[in-house]
Design a protein around this motif. Structure first.
Motif, PDB file in Angstrom:
ATOM      1  N   THR A 257       0.831  -1.209   0.000  1.00 19.22           N
ATOM      2  CA  THR A 257       0.000   0.000   0.000  1.00 19.22           C
ATOM      3  C   THR A 257       0.860   1.251   0.000  1.00 19.22           C
ATOM      4  O   THR A 257       0.600   2.192  -0.753  1.00 19.22           O
ATOM      5  N   TYR A 258       1.886   1.255   0.845  1.00 22.30           N
ATOM      6  CA  TYR A 258       2.772   2.418   0.881  1.00 22.30           C
ATOM      7  C   TYR A 258       3.467   2.612  -0.469  1.00 22.30           C
ATOM      8  O   TYR A 258       3.648   3.737  -0.937  1.00 22.30           O
ATOM      9  N   ALA A 259       3.864   1.491  -1.088  1.00 25.23           N
ATOM     10  CA  ALA A 259       4.541   1.589  -2.384  1.00 25.23           C
ATOM     11  C   ALA A 259       3.608   2.186  -3.438  1.00 25.23           C
ATOM     12  O   ALA A 259       4.020   3.037  -4.237  1.00 25.23           O
ATOM     13  N   LEU A 260       2.350   1.774  -3.425  1.00 20.58           N
ATOM     14  CA  LEU A 260       1.396   2.320  -4.390  1.00 20.58           C
ATOM     15  C   LEU A 260       1.180   3.814  -4.142  1.00 20.58           C
ATOM     16  O   LEU A 260       1.092   4.607  -5.091  1.00 20.58           O
ATOM     17  N   ALA A 261       1.113   4.195  -2.877  1.00 24.33           N
ATOM     18  CA  ALA A 261       0.971   5.623  -2.549  1.00 24.33           C
ATOM     19  C   ALA A 261       2.173   6.395  -3.082  1.00 24.33           C
ATOM     20  O   ALA A 261       2.019   7.483  -3.650  1.00 24.33           O
ATOM     21  N   ALA A 262       3.382   5.829  -2.930  1.00 26.69           N
ATOM     22  CA  ALA A 262       4.586   6.506  -3.422  1.00 26.69           C
ATOM     23  C   ALA A 262       4.535   6.670  -4.932  1.00 26.69           C
ATOM     24  O   ALA A 262       4.906   7.719  -5.481  1.00 26.69           O
ATOM     25  N   SER A 263       4.039   5.633  -5.618  1.00 26.94           N
ATOM     26  CA  SER A 263       3.934   5.705  -7.072  1.00 26.94           C
ATOM     27  C   SER A 263       2.972   6.828  -7.481  1.00 26.94           C
ATOM     28  O   SER A 263       3.255   7.599  -8.409  1.00 26.94           O
ATOM     29  N   PHE A 264       1.849   6.921  -6.786  1.00 24.96           N
ATOM     30  CA  PHE A 264       0.871   7.954  -7.115  1.00 24.96           C
ATOM     31  C   PHE A 264       1.411   9.348  -6.812  1.00 24.96           C
ATOM     32  O   PHE A 264       1.161  10.295  -7.564  1.00 24.96           O
ATOM     33  N   VAL A 265       2.136   9.484  -5.713  1.00 26.32           N
ATOM     34  CA  VAL A 265       2.712  10.789  -5.381  1.00 26.32           C
ATOM     35  C   VAL A 265       3.715  11.208  -6.456  1.00 26.32           C
ATOM     36  O   VAL A 265       3.735  12.368  -6.889  1.00 26.32           O
ATOM     37  N   ALA A 266       4.526  10.251  -6.928  1.00 21.66           N
ATOM     38  CA  ALA A 266       5.502  10.571  -7.975  1.00 21.66           C
ATOM     39  C   ALA A 266       4.791  11.014  -9.254  1.00 21.66           C
ATOM     40  O   ALA A 266       5.206  11.988  -9.902  1.00 21.66           O
ATOM     41  N   VAL A 267       3.708  10.324  -9.620  1.00 20.60           N
ATOM     42  CA  VAL A 267       2.966  10.725 -10.826  1.00 20.60           C
ATOM     43  C   VAL A 267       2.295  12.084 -10.603  1.00 20.60           C
ATOM     44  O   VAL A 267       2.299  12.943 -11.499  1.00 20.60           O
ATOM     45  N   GLY A 268       1.737  12.293  -9.414  1.00 18.66           N
ATOM     46  CA  GLY A 268       1.117  13.585  -9.121  1.00 18.66           C
ATOM     47  C   GLY A 268       2.125  14.726  -9.230  1.00 18.66           C
ATOM     48  O   GLY A 268       1.821  15.779  -9.792  1.00 18.66           O
ATOM     49  N   LEU A 269       3.348  14.492  -8.741  1.00 21.00           N
ATOM     50  CA  LEU A 269       4.378  15.535  -8.845  1.00 21.00           C
ATOM     51  C   LEU A 269       4.819  15.726 -10.299  1.00 21.00           C
ATOM     52  O   LEU A 269       5.149  16.841 -10.711  1.00 21.00           O
ATOM     53  N   SER A 270       4.784  14.633 -11.089  1.00 23.72           N
ATOM     54  CA  SER A 270       5.108  14.764 -12.515  1.00 23.72           C
ATOM     55  C   SER A 270       4.090  15.673 -13.207  1.00 23.72           C
ATOM     56  O   SER A 270       4.447  16.424 -14.124  1.00 23.72           O
ATOM     57  N   LEU A 271       2.832  15.585 -12.776  1.00 16.80           N
ATOM     58  CA  LEU A 271       1.807  16.439 -13.379  1.00 16.80           C
ATOM     59  C   LEU A 271       2.106  17.919 -13.103  1.00 16.80           C
ATOM     60  O   LEU A 271       1.801  18.779 -13.924  1.00 16.80           O
ATOM     61  N   LEU A 272       2.712  18.179 -11.943  1.00 17.84           N
ATOM     62  CA  LEU A 272       3.056  19.571 -11.637  1.00 17.84           C
ATOM     63  C   LEU A 272       4.087  20.114 -12.622  1.00 17.84           C
ATOM     64  O   LEU A 272       4.096  21.306 -12.926  1.00 17.84           O
ATOM     65  N   LEU A 273       4.949  19.212 -13.143  1.00 15.52           N
ATOM     66  CA  LEU A 273       5.939  19.652 -14.127  1.00 15.52           C
ATOM     67  C   LEU A 273       5.267  20.098 -15.421  1.00 15.52           C
ATOM     68  O   LEU A 273       5.862  20.806 -16.224  1.00 15.52           O
ATOM     69  N   MET A 274       4.037  19.621 -15.639  1.00 18.62           N
ATOM     70  CA  MET A 274       3.306  20.010 -16.853  1.00 18.62           C
ATOM     71  C   MET A 274       2.297  21.126 -16.547  1.00 18.62           C
ATOM     72  O   MET A 274       1.292  21.268 -17.258  1.00 18.62           O
ATOM     73  N   ASN A 275       2.550  21.836 -15.486  1.00 20.81           N
ATOM     74  CA  ASN A 275       1.701  22.983 -15.090  1.00 20.81           C
ATOM     75  C   ASN A 275       0.292  22.584 -14.679  1.00 20.81           C
ATOM     76  O   ASN A 275      -0.596  23.423 -14.638  1.00 20.81           O
TER      77      ASN A 275
END
Lengths: 187, 100
Positions: free
Chosen positions: A31-49
């Motif tokens: 569960t923690y690993a999946l949360a980390a994956s989602f946080v990384a993708v969410g932060l990637s979205l910030l790179l695209m404004n």
């Protein structure tokens, strides 16, 4: 350059954490690993404004993973959720399907002649999203709203321990139901 | 960061999730696989939006994907609770008769 570095770091974290979900020993760690994956993708979205979408992805998925951890402990018991486990079936077949899917998608991503960029981003994308949902894209809002409401009702109906037919049988006009378990001081 | 690299990462996430959704026995782990697949879809949709047509209205597609993920999760938890309550099952192999 800095954006590229940050993106690759986040990409490696997202994929590595995604793989870890099905590799780590316990479901709690998964569960923690999946949360980390989602946080990384969410932060990637910030790179695209995509500030709003990125932030709600992070917030929503962190909360969702917390609920998921509770569910796993509830269903599996505290110990199985934290103890080593390996519950898979047809792992080789699934691996072949996954590798084949990745090969097809990667081939498409690399060899399709994608068109060049058209249009420009607005100044405030969050305001623009709100205006789009309340204006030209109202149909999406009209569709999503009842779907979410139906989901709430359906999830409660599914998860409720019993409906009125379970409690009252065919005689729905009875004022009170027979107790499922003995109740009161003389039970 | 290019469209190709974003799509490659999204494809990797989708494939890993697909492996989990097919191979896992525990219902909650199957849901985690589906979530990971949708995670890849979100990244791919964002990549398409940013690199092909970054008009503000395009964000609506991402919102739809996130809504789909929410619905999947809520219904998955509902069904998992029902399965557990009605037949004490938390593994997909214990509910294979539902496919008949």
């Amino acid at each position: 350059m800095l954006t590229d570095i940050v993106f690759w770091v986040l990409a490696v974290i997202a994929v590595a954490a995604g793989v870890a979900v099905f590799v780590v020993d316990s479901m709690a760690r998964a569960t923690y690993a999946l949360a980390a994956s989602f946080v990384a993708v969410g932060l990637s979205l910030l790179l695209m404004n995509l500030e709003f979408i990125g932030v709600i992805t992070v917030l929503m998925m962190v909360m969702e993973m917390a609920i998921m951890a509770i569910y796993m402990i509830m269903f599996m018991g505290m110990n199985p959720a934290l103890m080593p486990m390996n519950m898979v079936h047809s792992a080789k077949g699934a691996l072949s399907v996954a590798v084949g899917t990745f090969a097809v998608l990667a081939t498409g991503a690399l060899f399709i002649p994608w068109p060049s960029r058209r249009g420009v981003t607005g100044t405030d994308l969050t305001v623009a999203l709100g205006e789009a949902l309340m204006g030209p894209k109202m149909l999406v809002m009209i569709t999503v709203s009842p779907v979410l409401f139906a989901t709430i009702v359906a999830a409660i109906v599914l998860a409720a321990p019993s409906g009125r037919y379970d409690r009252l049988g065919d005689d729905l006009r009875r004022r009170s139901a027979t107790a499922r378990r003995p109740e009161g001081v003389q039970r | 960061m290019t469209l190709q690299t974003v799509l490659l990462v999204a494809a990797a996430l989708f494939s890993v999730g697909l492996y989990g959704a097919i191979s896992q026995q525990v219902v909650v782990m199957v849901m985690m696989g589906l979530e990971l697949m949708l995670n890849g879809v979100i990244l791919a949709a964002a990549g398409f939006w940013w690199f092909l047509s970054p008009a503000p209205d395009g964000q609506v597609l991402l919102l739809v994907v996130i809504t789909a993920m929410t619905v999947e999760m809520a219904m998955g938890f509902g069904v998992a609770t029902l399965l557990h309550r009605s037949r004490d099952a938390d593994m997909t192999d214990m509910a294979t008769d539902l496919s008949q």
